[in-house]
Design a protein around this motif. Structure first.
Motif, PDB file in Angstrom:
ATOM      1  N   UNK A  27       8.970   6.881   5.349  1.00 53.77           N
ATOM      2  CA  UNK A  27      10.210   6.148   5.099  1.00 53.77           C
ATOM      3  C   UNK A  27       9.994   4.862   4.312  1.00 53.77           C
ATOM      4  N   UNK A  28       8.805   4.275   4.384  1.00 55.91           N
ATOM      5  CA  UNK A  28       8.551   3.037   3.650  1.00 55.91           C
ATOM      6  C   UNK A  28       8.179   3.278   2.192  1.00 55.91           C
ATOM      7  N   UNK A  29       7.924   4.532   1.833  1.00 58.65           N
ATOM      8  CA  UNK A  29       7.596   4.852   0.445  1.00 58.65           C
ATOM      9  C   UNK A  29       8.843   4.727  -0.416  1.00 58.65           C
ATOM     10  N   UNK A  30       8.680   4.291  -1.647  1.00 53.84           N
ATOM     11  CA  UNK A  30       9.828   4.097  -2.537  1.00 53.84           C
ATOM     12  C   UNK A  30      10.564   5.407  -2.802  1.00 53.84           C
ATOM     13  N   UNK A  31       9.846   6.519  -2.771  1.00 52.87           N
ATOM     14  CA  UNK A  31      10.467   7.812  -3.066  1.00 52.87           C
ATOM     15  C   UNK A  31      10.629   8.686  -1.828  1.00 52.87           C
ATOM     16  N   UNK A  32      10.436   8.113  -0.651  1.00 51.16           N
ATOM     17  CA  UNK A  32      10.551   8.853   0.615  1.00 51.16           C
ATOM     18  C   UNK A  32       9.682  10.113   0.592  1.00 51.16           C
TER      19      UNK A  32
END
Length: 84
Positions: A27-32
């Motif tokens: 969830x913290x990744x820019x692209x989920x």
């Protein structure tokens, strides 16, 4: 990026979409981004290739980027539909 490589190599760009039925989502990744769980069903869709860009076209064109984003989104939706 991909458009500059396409122009230099005179190669088509193939939009790819993927979906799986069970995954760990970052969830913290820019692209989920997600990682399929063991034994998950995964579907990968290769959409129609986009033609190489010409020498006259700018690889930084927002129209090119939008077209590729739409093609990838379409491939991802198609992959998700195959899971149902």
């Amino acid at each position: 990026g991909v458009f500059e490589l396409s122009r230099l190599a005179e190669a088509k760009i193939v939009p790819v979409g993927a979906s799986c039925d069970r995954a760990i989502v970052f969830h913290k990744a820019w692209n989920k981004a997600y990682l399929p769980k063991p034994f998950a069903r995964v579907v990968v869709i290769f959409d129609e290739p986009l033609l190489p860009i010409s020498r006259e076209q700018s690889p930084k064109s927002s129209e090119l980027a939008d077209g590729l984003a739409n093609a990838i989104s379409k491939a991802c939706k198609s992959a998700a539909e195959h899971l149902t």
